[in-house]
Design a protein around this motif. Sequence first.
Motif, PDB file in Angstrom:
ATOM      1  N   HIS A  42       9.236  -4.329 -10.118  1.00 50.30           N
ATOM      2  CA  HIS A  42       9.027  -5.787 -10.282  1.00 50.30           C
ATOM      3  C   HIS A  42       7.735  -6.188  -9.599  1.00 50.30           C
ATOM      4  CE1 HIS A  42      12.668  -7.154 -12.320  1.00 50.30           C
ATOM      5  NE2 HIS A  42      13.170  -6.041 -11.811  1.00 50.30           N
ATOM      6  N   TRP A  43       6.905  -6.869 -10.342  1.00 48.43           N
ATOM      7  CA  TRP A  43       5.575  -7.232  -9.841  1.00 48.43           C
ATOM      8  C   TRP A  43       5.633  -8.648  -9.253  1.00 48.43           C
ATOM      9  CZ3 TRP A  43       1.479  -9.869 -13.194  1.00 48.43           C
ATOM     10  CH2 TRP A  43       0.244  -9.939 -12.526  1.00 48.43           C
ATOM     11  N   LEU A  44       5.194  -8.759  -8.006  1.00 49.86           N
ATOM     12  CA  LEU A  44       5.170 -10.076  -7.341  1.00 49.86           C
ATOM     13  C   LEU A  44       3.725 -10.576  -7.400  1.00 49.86           C
ATOM     14  CD1 LEU A  44       7.346  -8.878  -4.319  1.00 49.86           C
ATOM     15  CD2 LEU A  44       8.149  -9.976  -6.416  1.00 49.86           C
ATOM     16  N   ARG A  47       1.435 -11.906  -4.512  1.00 51.64           N
ATOM     17  CA  ARG A  47       0.952 -11.010  -3.451  1.00 51.64           C
ATOM     18  C   ARG A  47      -0.184 -10.100  -3.935  1.00 51.64           C
ATOM     19  NH1 ARG A  47       6.038  -8.368  -0.236  1.00 51.64           N
ATOM     20  NH2 ARG A  47       7.340 -10.239  -0.133  1.00 51.64           N
ATOM     21  N   CYS A  48      -0.366 -10.023  -5.241  1.00 56.16           N
ATOM     22  CA  CYS A  48      -1.271  -9.038  -5.840  1.00 56.16           C
ATOM     23  C   CYS A  48      -2.732  -9.438  -5.667  1.00 56.16           C
ATOM     24  CB  CYS A  48      -0.941  -8.902  -7.324  1.00 56.16           C
ATOM     25  SG  CYS A  48      -2.061  -7.800  -8.196  1.00 56.16           S
ATOM     26  N   THR A  49      -3.566  -8.473  -5.235  1.00 55.98           N
ATOM     27  CA  THR A  49      -5.004  -8.726  -5.087  1.00 55.98           C
ATOM     28  C   THR A  49      -5.813  -8.101  -6.232  1.00 55.98           C
ATOM     29  OG1 THR A  49      -5.270  -6.735  -3.791  1.00 55.98           O
ATOM     30  CG2 THR A  49      -4.815  -8.771  -2.563  1.00 55.98           C
ATOM     31  N   HIS A  50      -5.076  -7.533  -7.218  1.00 54.63           N
ATOM     32  CA  HIS A  50      -5.723  -6.898  -8.380  1.00 54.63           C
ATOM     33  C   HIS A  50      -6.671  -5.767  -7.970  1.00 54.63           C
ATOM     34  CE1 HIS A  50      -3.951  -9.976 -10.928  1.00 54.63           C
ATOM     35  NE2 HIS A  50      -4.249 -10.814  -9.942  1.00 54.63           N
ATOM     36  N   CYS A  51      -6.222  -5.006  -6.999  1.00 57.95           N
ATOM     37  CA  CYS A  51      -7.049  -3.895  -6.509  1.00 57.95           C
ATOM     38  C   CYS A  51      -7.056  -2.703  -7.471  1.00 57.95           C
ATOM     39  CB  CYS A  51      -6.569  -3.442  -5.141  1.00 57.95           C
ATOM     40  SG  CYS A  51      -4.950  -2.647  -5.195  1.00 57.95           S
ATOM     41  N   MET A  52      -6.095  -2.685  -8.393  1.00 60.24           N
ATOM     42  CA  MET A  52      -6.015  -1.640  -9.449  1.00 60.24           C
ATOM     43  C   MET A  52      -5.500  -0.283  -8.947  1.00 60.24           C
ATOM     44  SD  MET A  52      -6.837  -2.952 -12.357  1.00 60.24           S
ATOM     45  CE  MET A  52      -6.230  -4.561 -11.863  1.00 60.24           C
ATOM     46  N   ILE A  53      -5.027  -0.240  -7.730  1.00 61.64           N
ATOM     47  CA  ILE A  53      -4.508   1.039  -7.218  1.00 61.64           C
ATOM     48  C   ILE A  53      -3.293   1.491  -8.045  1.00 61.64           C
ATOM     49  CG2 ILE A  53      -3.318   2.082  -5.234  1.00 61.64           C
ATOM     50  CD1 ILE A  53      -5.412   0.809  -3.453  1.00 61.64           C
ATOM     51  N   CYS A  54      -2.405   0.569  -8.361  1.00 61.94           N
ATOM     52  CA  CYS A  54      -1.228   0.950  -9.163  1.00 61.94           C
ATOM     53  C   CYS A  54      -1.660   1.456 -10.534  1.00 61.94           C
ATOM     54  CB  CYS A  54      -0.261  -0.226  -9.296  1.00 61.94           C
ATOM     55  SG  CYS A  54      -1.023  -1.695  -9.992  1.00 61.94           S
ATOM     56  N   TRP A  55      -2.672   0.855 -11.095  1.00 58.07           N
ATOM     57  CA  TRP A  55      -3.174   1.266 -12.420  1.00 58.07           C
ATOM     58  C   TRP A  55      -3.711   2.707 -12.374  1.00 58.07           C
ATOM     59  CZ3 TRP A  55      -8.500   2.017 -13.838  1.00 58.07           C
ATOM     60  CH2 TRP A  55      -8.694   2.175 -15.223  1.00 58.07           C
ATOM     61  N   GLU A  87       2.492   3.039  -3.667  1.00 57.57           N
ATOM     62  CA  GLU A  87       1.051   3.026  -3.425  1.00 57.57           C
ATOM     63  C   GLU A  87       0.466   1.626  -3.210  1.00 57.57           C
ATOM     64  OE1 GLU A  87      -0.694   5.617  -2.781  1.00 57.57           O
ATOM     65  OE2 GLU A  87       0.822   7.107  -3.345  1.00 57.57           O
ATOM     66  N   CYS A  88       1.146   0.612  -3.672  1.00 55.51           N
ATOM     67  CA  CYS A  88       0.588  -0.743  -3.577  1.00 55.51           C
ATOM     68  C   CYS A  88       0.365  -1.132  -2.106  1.00 55.51           C
ATOM     69  CB  CYS A  88       1.521  -1.753  -4.249  1.00 55.51           C
ATOM     70  SG  CYS A  88       0.956  -3.458  -3.958  1.00 55.51           S
ATOM     71  N   PRO A  89      -0.874  -1.420  -1.729  1.00 59.15           N
ATOM     72  CA  PRO A  89      -1.157  -1.735  -0.322  1.00 59.15           C
ATOM     73  C   PRO A  89      -0.665  -3.134   0.082  1.00 59.15           C
ATOM     74  CG  PRO A  89      -3.173  -1.881  -1.620  1.00 59.15           C
ATOM     75  CD  PRO A  89      -2.110  -1.432  -2.551  1.00 59.15           C
ATOM     76  N   LYS A  90      -0.293  -3.963  -0.899  1.00 55.09           N
ATOM     77  CA  LYS A  90       0.098  -5.345  -0.607  1.00 55.09           C
ATOM     78  C   LYS A  90       1.600  -5.573  -0.777  1.00 55.09           C
ATOM     79  CE  LYS A  90      -3.908  -6.770   0.489  1.00 55.09           C
ATOM     80  NZ  LYS A  90      -4.152  -7.103   1.896  1.00 55.09           N
ATOM     81  N   ASP A  91       2.340  -4.506  -0.968  1.00 57.66           N
ATOM     82  CA  ASP A  91       3.786  -4.622  -1.155  1.00 57.66           C
ATOM     83  C   ASP A  91       4.108  -5.599  -2.300  1.00 57.66           C
ATOM     84  OD1 ASP A  91       6.373  -3.913  -0.580  1.00 57.66           O
ATOM     85  OD2 ASP A  91       6.657  -5.464   0.955  1.00 57.66           O
ATOM     86  N   ALA A  92       3.285  -5.504  -3.359  1.00 55.49           N
ATOM     87  CA  ALA A  92       3.436  -6.448  -4.472  1.00 55.49           C
ATOM     88  C   ALA A  92       4.274  -5.885  -5.627  1.00 55.49           C
ATOM     89  CB  ALA A  92       2.058  -6.863  -4.982  1.00 55.49           C
ATOM     90  N   ILE A  93       4.799  -4.668  -5.450  1.00 52.33           N
ATOM     91  CA  ILE A  93       5.720  -4.140  -6.468  1.00 52.33           C
ATOM     92  C   ILE A  93       6.987  -3.662  -5.767  1.00 52.33           C
ATOM     93  CG2 ILE A  93       6.088  -2.396  -8.271  1.00 52.33           C
ATOM     94  CD1 ILE A  93       3.114  -2.430  -8.854  1.00 52.33           C
ATOM     95  N   HIS A  94       8.123  -4.175  -6.218  1.00 51.22           N
ATOM     96  CA  HIS A  94       9.420  -3.777  -5.656  1.00 51.22           C
ATOM     97  C   HIS A  94      10.249  -3.075  -6.715  1.00 51.22           C
ATOM     98  CE1 HIS A  94       9.481  -6.855  -2.118  1.00 51.22           C
ATOM     99  NE2 HIS A  94       8.494  -5.975  -2.034  1.00 51.22           N
TER     100      HIS A  94
HETATM  101  S1  SF4 Z   1      -1.554  -2.001  -6.292  1.00 52.03           S
HETATM  102 FE1  SF4 Z   1      -0.472  -3.860  -5.735  1.00 52.03          FE
HETATM  103  S2  SF4 Z   1      -2.068  -5.270  -5.196  1.00 52.03           S
HETATM  104 FE2  SF4 Z   1      -3.076  -3.605  -6.257  1.00 52.03          FE
HETATM  105  S3  SF4 Z   1      -3.119  -4.307  -8.376  1.00 52.03           S
HETATM  106 FE3  SF4 Z   1      -1.255  -3.135  -8.175  1.00 52.03          FE
HETATM  107  S4  SF4 Z   1       0.295  -4.653  -7.668  1.00 52.03           S
HETATM  108 FE4  SF4 Z   1      -1.667  -5.619  -7.339  1.00 52.03          FE
END
Ligand code: SF4
Lengths: 100, 394
Positions: A42-44, A47-55, A87-94
């Motif tokens: 689940h994407w919050l 909290r997301c900074t769109h850093c693209m790490i999850c991608w 991997e999300c550094p912002k705890d934006a995916i649960h």
């Molecule tokens: S890793 Fe976390 S903060 Fe970065 S884009 Fe994905 S959901 Fe957003």
Amino acid sequence: MSWDIKSIKKWKVADHPVGSTIPVGGNALEYKTGGWRSEQPHWLEDRCTHCMICWIFCPDSSIQVKDGKMLGIDYDHCKGCGICATECPKDAIHMEEEEK
Amino acid sequence: MPKTVALTGNSACAQAMRQINPDVVAAYPITPQTTIVEEFSTFVAKGLVDTEYVTVESEHSAMSACVGASAAGSRVMTTTSSQGLALMWEVLYIASALRLPIVMHNVNRTLSGPINIHCDHQDSMGARDSGWIQIFCEDAQEAYDTTIQAIRIAEDNRVRLPVMICFDGFIISHAIDRLDLLDDEVVKKFVGDFEPLISLLDTEKPVTVGPFDGLYGYFFEFRRAQELATLGSLPVIAEVGKEFGEVSGRHYGLFEPYKLEDAELAVVVMGSTAGTAKFVVDQLRENGVAAGVLKIRSYRPFPAREIAEALSGVKAIAAMDRSLAPGAIGAPVFQEIRSALYDNSARVPVIDYIYGLGGRDVPPAHIEKVFSHLAQIAKSGKIDQVVNYLGLKE
Ligand code: SF4
Ligand code: SF4
């Protein structure tokens, strides 16, 4: 090469291609693997900074992005591995249990 | 002009590979196959072939590399024996299922244990249902000739299946035999250029090789299609054998009947022992015994109908098995032969002779023993013992 699989369920022995080779590429999109999930990410968004790490990490290309922005998760193909949440550094995916 | 030479079976096969000049060879050495790859890698080092030779760390990797190279669109060959074939096992099924025309020698050696490097057919038998075409050879000449034919059989559009050329370890692989080699040009013309059905490297025509079927469930249809291709290779094997005869003077069929036409007693055999059996038949014929031999060449696919017809006139048959199938009714050749004959109207008695395991020698006297047993059965019409062991101390 055309590859029309609308009636594949009715194909007989001779209708399938030799050696099961699919005569086109890029057809993983047509193969929905979302049903394999036991946990759902689940994407919050706030909290997301769109850093693209999850991608970068998602092994199933299931993080949807456009113009450098994360848009959400492709649940047709996400297998629920949880790598994005780890991997999300912002705890934006649960991860939550998949609804039955 | 064909050249008459004295070579071991392995050297003859290495020469055939040089003449075929495959795009890729990925192989791992194992006794008694080693000298094929040893000699072939020398040809690569000397620049006598254009082959990309992949040195791998095991036979599992060898066959995996062959699968990748073949799917990439190249003509691929490899060679192995025994434990090496066993280690390839799971990839053998991938090669046949993907319908890749890989050609491989399996220099027959038993499977351990106890560890033994000598000949029997148990290694090939383990792979008999892997979807590979299996052709057994009697001598170095046939191993050489079959290597060249195998390329055409495997790559035929009606077939597109991998082919395993089986010949007896040490007896054929290491004994020096007299044989004729074809001219390089003749072989080149006979095998022709390889036209792959698919090529992973062709970016203009992308394909998906080896897709996942687990949840959709078309597996059954694919396997049946593969089986049909295997059965459909029978006429191709016969055609290629005939065409090879036209260029070499040596004709090949699905099997070889030897003095079978008027035979009353027949031995069915594969590999080098066919030579011994023919020698014994010649002697028996001089003494007025109507003996004959049926040498199986194509074991997979098994030409059941044709063999049943060829054996329809005899009075007693012994299948010779250089392998064991613990717990089964006799060994594979026997099972196949007896089953093939079941549909003939006349019931001919068939017995099994298991012989030569782990390289146990098979002198002519042993084959004579088989024929006298057959004479007894033909006379009495009764089978005293279905499964028999030749040369076993018991
Ligand atoms: S890793 Fe976390 S903060 Fe970065 S884009 Fe994905 S959901 Fe957003
Ligand atoms: S759970 Fe796994 S598959 Fe699903 S989006 Fe996250 S990384 Fe991708």
